[in-house]
Design an enzyme around this catalytic site. Structure first.
Site, mmCIF file in Angstrom:
data_model
loop_
_atom_site.group_PDB
_atom_site.id
_atom_site.type_symbol
_atom_site.label_atom_id
_atom_site.label_comp_id
_atom_site.label_asym_id
_atom_site.label_seq_id
_atom_site.Cartn_x
_atom_site.Cartn_y
_atom_site.Cartn_z
ATOM 1 N N ASP A 97 8.274 -2.400 -7.141
ATOM 2 C CA ASP A 97 7.550 -1.556 -6.206
ATOM 3 C C ASP A 97 8.076 -1.860 -4.795
ATOM 4 O O ASP A 97 8.659 -2.920 -4.564
ATOM 5 C CB ASP A 97 6.058 -1.885 -6.318
ATOM 6 C CG ASP A 97 5.215 -1.205 -5.266
ATOM 7 O OD1 ASP A 97 5.399 -0.006 -5.046
ATOM 8 O OD2 ASP A 97 4.366 -1.897 -4.658
ATOM 9 N N ASP A 99 6.221 -0.649 -1.312
ATOM 10 C CA ASP A 99 5.185 -0.865 -0.306
ATOM 11 C C ASP A 99 4.280 -2.039 -0.662
ATOM 12 O O ASP A 99 3.783 -2.139 -1.783
ATOM 13 C CB ASP A 99 4.346 0.403 -0.148
ATOM 14 C CG ASP A 99 5.169 1.576 0.378
ATOM 15 O OD1 ASP A 99 5.253 1.732 1.596
ATOM 16 O OD2 ASP A 99 5.739 2.304 -0.453
#
Length: 308
Positions: A97, A99
């Site tokens: 991922d 963010d």
């Protein structure tokens, strides 16, 4: 206590990695001795003095039981515990991922700051990451508020507000040096992932595309279908199939609810400073360390790290 033997080659045994934040070493010799005794470790090896310790655990306790014993021995110290099979720890596919994982910010929140709506948008982001509202609906709602911003705002926000999480480049470059494929899979936007992926050394990136109007401004819409939990899971499974890898040869990391399917499908799925639900359901969790914790969890010693 130290041994040069690579624990990753040990069959039918457990390996427990104890790791804390490199900026605040908390793994004292006394804690190391207590942890070793708690699981009757056959061998202990410092991966980084005061920061990361590997314990080889003989047959006996299940991983969950071993983790519970170790956490008890650590007595609340800010030290993460990751227990897994000792064999096959060095992964060949890494899906991450972006963010609040590979970077410390949420890009959509920082874009919203440009129109004075950061607090409002951040509240929606938080609810989506906790799994309280559907990710896709939340993304459409937030993107609609960006309508009219110049398309080049993304570049300005990256320069001004986006900072990589400590240890991220070392994680990616070290794994790639040892033959792993590394990809960024984000529910955010390609305007950000393309830049961050290049900066951190990823092989590829996958994310959502913000649509522009004829004047080059954000149209307030995102290209469909939205790349969310399903897209992340599909990316992991597709790349694993393409590379001919077993599930145990994969590593995934994330912090939000839209990462959970991907984390659960990986050989080692790590909640990195994750939301409560994610930390509770992922196979492993890092609450204190930086991203180098994922290297230590694979049995890499500090001197093996590559950053450039």
């Amino acid at each position: 206590m130290a041994s040069s033997q690579d624990l990753s080659a040990s069959p039918n045994l457990l390996a427990a990695t104890l790791v804390c934040a490199p900026s605040a070493p908390a793994l004292t010799p006394a804690l190391a001795r207590a942890a070793t005794a708690a699981v009757a470790a056959a061998r202990a090896r410092w991966l980084a003095e005061g920061v990361a310790l590997d314990l080889l655990i003989p047959a006996g306790p299940a991983p969950a039981e071993a983790e519970m014993r170790l956490r008890g021995a650590l007595d609340g110290a800010p030290v993460d515990v990751i227990v897994q099979n000792a064999a096959g720890r060095r992964k060949k596919l890494f899906v991450a991922d972006m963010d609040s994982t590979m970077i410390g910010q949420e890009c959509v929140d920082e874009l919203a700051a440009e129109v004075g709506l950061k607090d409002h948008v951040a509240a929606i982001t938080e609810r989506a990451m906790r799994g309280e509202i559907p990710f896709e609906d939340a993304l459409r709602e937030r993107v609609a508020l960006l309508r009219g911003l110049p398309g080049e705002t993304a570049g300005a926000v990256i320069a001004k507000a986006i900072r990589p999480t400590p240890g991220g480049r070392a994680l990616v470059m070290t794994m790639r040096r040892h033959g792993a494929r590394a990809v960024l899979a984000s529910g955010g936007f390609t305007a950000f992932t393309s830049v961050i992926a290049a900066k951190l050394g990823f092989d590829a990136d996958y994310a959502n595309r913000l649509e522009l109007d004829e004047d080059g401004r954000f149209a307030g819409t995102v290209a469909e279908p939205i790349f969310g939990a399903g897209g992340k899971l599909e990316t992991l499974e597709r790349l694993r199939a393409e590379l001919g890898l077993a599930r145990d040869e994969t590593l995934a990391v994330g912090d939000g609810a839209n990462d959970l399917p991907m984390l659960k499908a990986a050989g080692l799925g790590v909640a990195f400073h994750g939301k409560p639900r994610v930390a509770a359901e992922a196979g492993a969790r890092v609450d204190h360390g930086d991203l180098t914790a994922l290297l230590y969890a694979q049995g890499y010693a500090r001197e093996e790290f590559l950053e450039d």
